[in-house]
Design a protein around this motif. Structure first.
Motif, PDB file in Angstrom:
ATOM      1  N   GLU A 176       0.856  -1.181   0.000  1.00 24.11           N
ATOM      2  CA  GLU A 176       0.000   0.000   0.000  1.00 24.11           C
ATOM      3  C   GLU A 176       0.893   1.232   0.000  1.00 24.11           C
ATOM      4  OE1 GLU A 176      -3.680   0.093   2.405  1.00 24.11           O
ATOM      5  OE2 GLU A 176      -2.832   1.910   3.313  1.00 24.11           O
ATOM      6  N   VAL A 177       0.661   2.125  -0.942  1.00 22.58           N
ATOM      7  CA  VAL A 177       1.519   3.299  -1.096  1.00 22.58           C
ATOM      8  C   VAL A 177       0.647   4.546  -1.108  1.00 22.58           C
ATOM      9  CG1 VAL A 177       3.170   4.485  -2.585  1.00 22.58           C
ATOM     10  CG2 VAL A 177       3.265   2.002  -2.356  1.00 22.58           C
ATOM     11  N   ASP A 194       8.516   4.998 -10.693  1.00 25.55           N
ATOM     12  CA  ASP A 194       8.387   3.610 -11.134  1.00 25.55           C
ATOM     13  C   ASP A 194       8.083   2.731  -9.919  1.00 25.55           C
ATOM     14  OD1 ASP A 194       8.519   1.104 -12.231  1.00 25.55           O
ATOM     15  OD2 ASP A 194      10.395   1.426 -13.300  1.00 25.55           O
ATOM     16  N   LEU A 195       6.847   2.224  -9.860  1.00 27.23           N
ATOM     17  CA  LEU A 195       6.415   1.329  -8.784  1.00 27.23           C
ATOM     18  C   LEU A 195       6.071  -0.054  -9.335  1.00 27.23           C
ATOM     19  CD1 LEU A 195       4.113   3.788  -6.791  1.00 27.23           C
ATOM     20  CD2 LEU A 195       6.240   2.782  -5.956  1.00 27.23           C
ATOM     21  N   SER A 196       6.584  -0.374 -10.491  1.00 34.06           N
ATOM     22  CA  SER A 196       6.249  -1.654 -11.125  1.00 34.06           C
ATOM     23  C   SER A 196       6.837  -2.837 -10.367  1.00 34.06           C
ATOM     24  CB  SER A 196       6.752  -1.669 -12.577  1.00 34.06           C
ATOM     25  OG  SER A 196       8.170  -1.570 -12.624  1.00 34.06           O
ATOM     26  N   HIS A 197       6.209  -3.994 -10.549  1.00 32.94           N
ATOM     27  CA  HIS A 197       6.681  -5.253  -9.966  1.00 32.94           C
ATOM     28  C   HIS A 197       6.772  -5.166  -8.443  1.00 32.94           C
ATOM     29  CE1 HIS A 197       7.626  -7.164 -13.848  1.00 32.94           C
ATOM     30  NE2 HIS A 197       7.956  -5.942 -14.234  1.00 32.94           N
ATOM     31  N   ASN A 198       5.675  -4.698  -7.832  1.00 29.76           N
ATOM     32  CA  ASN A 198       5.524  -4.756  -6.393  1.00 29.76           C
ATOM     33  C   ASN A 198       4.301  -5.617  -6.073  1.00 29.76           C
ATOM     34  OD1 ASN A 198       7.354  -2.850  -4.541  1.00 29.76           O
ATOM     35  ND2 ASN A 198       7.172  -1.871  -6.536  1.00 29.76           N
ATOM     36  N   LEU A 199       3.745  -5.440  -4.877  1.00 30.68           N
ATOM     37  CA  LEU A 199       2.547  -6.175  -4.459  1.00 30.68           C
ATOM     38  C   LEU A 199       1.412  -5.208  -4.164  1.00 30.68           C
ATOM     39  CD1 LEU A 199       4.339  -8.631  -1.967  1.00 30.68           C
ATOM     40  CD2 LEU A 199       3.786  -9.054  -4.368  1.00 30.68           C
ATOM     41  N   ILE A 200       1.428  -4.068  -4.817  1.00 35.10           N
ATOM     42  CA  ILE A 200       0.505  -2.982  -4.489  1.00 35.10           C
ATOM     43  C   ILE A 200      -0.933  -3.363  -4.838  1.00 35.10           C
ATOM     44  CG2 ILE A 200      -0.110  -0.583  -4.977  1.00 35.10           C
ATOM     45  CD1 ILE A 200       2.857  -0.095  -5.600  1.00 35.10           C
TER      46      ILE A 200
END
Length: 384
Positions: A176-177, A194-200
């Protein structure tokens, strides 16, 4: 140590010539006299300098007579013992990647050389958290790379002390961001995140009554996360947005509310069974490029799906179930120039004027002309 930079033969001849003749000589044009100085002013030299053991310090000089210099310090791959590392006073970029660092706080990034840092690379470490004040002394930091770590949370106001323009947090474990976490020292400066390839699974919008303005995020990469709905991004001046690879269930009216300035949208390779509802893109009046590629289960819900996209110029439908194209598609996309339909086939807009003189009430006939480069031959135009 670097060796002094030698003048090229051509430059040496010009210098000798300028010394042997009077500046007032009629045989010596004044632009030729200035040429050596101009060459010196724009040239740059690279050399190494003494550095902390194991690190490499590369100096790049600029300006007239190399009067201005910046140092790039590479301390990557040395291990966690390297921090805190002393760096030269004129350091512009510091690489601390691949050092198995587990934590970063204010004391790790402190010292005379750190106050002038414009770029910092902390990628490929073991960071599970960062201190809220870790970057508080980096008053000139523009580029920050914390990708390929294990960050599970991002402290609020982590970047308020720095004039950042580029933040890479890809390949972490963020769930969660908050959008407010990206408020920087220069609120009006364009920011790429760039917030790609997380668990958001949730992006918390910027509060309406917040004391600090919303961050000026113009480019946001949220690809390959766990978002099931389009996040609320209405307070951001976005121009580029990627939601590739997310399990979006549907895109309906109001999904992109407040994003009239968006020019590029990518919804490629969505997971699950994505549904495109009619008028789902109607808030995107300025959109120029739309990528829906890699969605084999995506089906038509009517040409009205694309209503409101009056500025759209490029549409990528390769790898989707949206072919053959509906007859009324171009009616909703008056500015469309090209469509990619897969397997290398690209269709371009073709306007046929018809007979001349044009009959009263008639209008040019618009068609799509599709070309398969593998066959090197044009298919019959699909008149819409």
């Amino acid at each position: 140590m670097g060796r002094p930079r030698a003048h090229s033969p051509a430059l040496g001849e010009l210098l000798s010539l300028s010394e042997s003749q009077s500046p007032c000589s009629p045989t010596m044009p004044w632009p030729l006299l200035l040429l050596p100085l101009l060459l010196l002013a724009v040239s740059g030299a690279q050399m190494t300098r003494p550095c902390f053991p194991g690190c490499q310090c590369e100096v790049e000089t600029f300006g007239l007579f190399d009067s201005f210099s910046l140092t790039r310090v590479d301390c990557s791959g040395l291990g966690p013992h390297i921090v805190p590392v002393p760096i030269p006073l004129d350091t512009a970029h510091l690489d601390l990647s691949s050092n198995r660092l587990e934590t970063v706080n204010e004391s790790v990034l402190a010292g005379p050389g750190y106050t002038t840092l414009a770029g910092l690379d902390l990628s490929h470490n073991l960071l599970a958290s960062i201190s809220p004040t870790a970057f508080s002394r980096l008053r000139y930091l523009e580029s920050l790379d914390i990708s390929h770590n294990g960050l599970a949370a991002l402290p609020a106001e982590s970047f308020t002390s720095s004039p950042l323009s580029d933040v890479n947090l890809s390949h972490n474990r963020l769930r969660e961001v908050s959008v407010s976490a990206f408020t920087t020292h220069s609120p009006g400066r364009a920011l790429h995140v760039d917030l790609s390839h997380n668990l958001i699974h949730r992006l918390v919008p910027h509060p309406a009554g917040a004391s600090l303005p919303a961050p000026a995020i113009q480019s946001l990469n949220l690809a390959w996360n766990r978002l099931r709905t389009v996040p609320d991004l209405r307070d951001l001046p976005l121009r580029y947005l990627s939601l590739d690879g997310n399990p979006l269930a549907a895109v309906g009216p109001g999904a992109f509310r407040g994003l009239a300035g968006l020019t590029h949208l990518s919804l490629g390779s969505l997971q699950g069974l994505p549904q495109l509802a009619p008028h789902g893109f109607r808030e995107l009046q300025g959109l120029q490029v739309l990528d829906l590629s890699g969605n084999p289960k995506l089906k038509w819900a009517g040409a009205e799906v694309f209503s409101g996209l009056g500025s759209l110029q490029e549409l990528d439908l390769s790898g989707t179930g949206l072919v053959p194209l509906p007859e009324m598609l171009l009616v909703h996309l008056p500015a469309l120039q090209s469509i990619s339909v897969g397997q290398g086939v690209r269709c371009r807009r073709l306007v046929r004027e018809g007979a001349y003189p044009r009959q009263p009430g008639s209008s040019p006939k618009v068609a799509l002309h599709c070309v398969d480069p593998r066959e090197r031959a044009a298919e019959s135009p699909n008149a819409l």
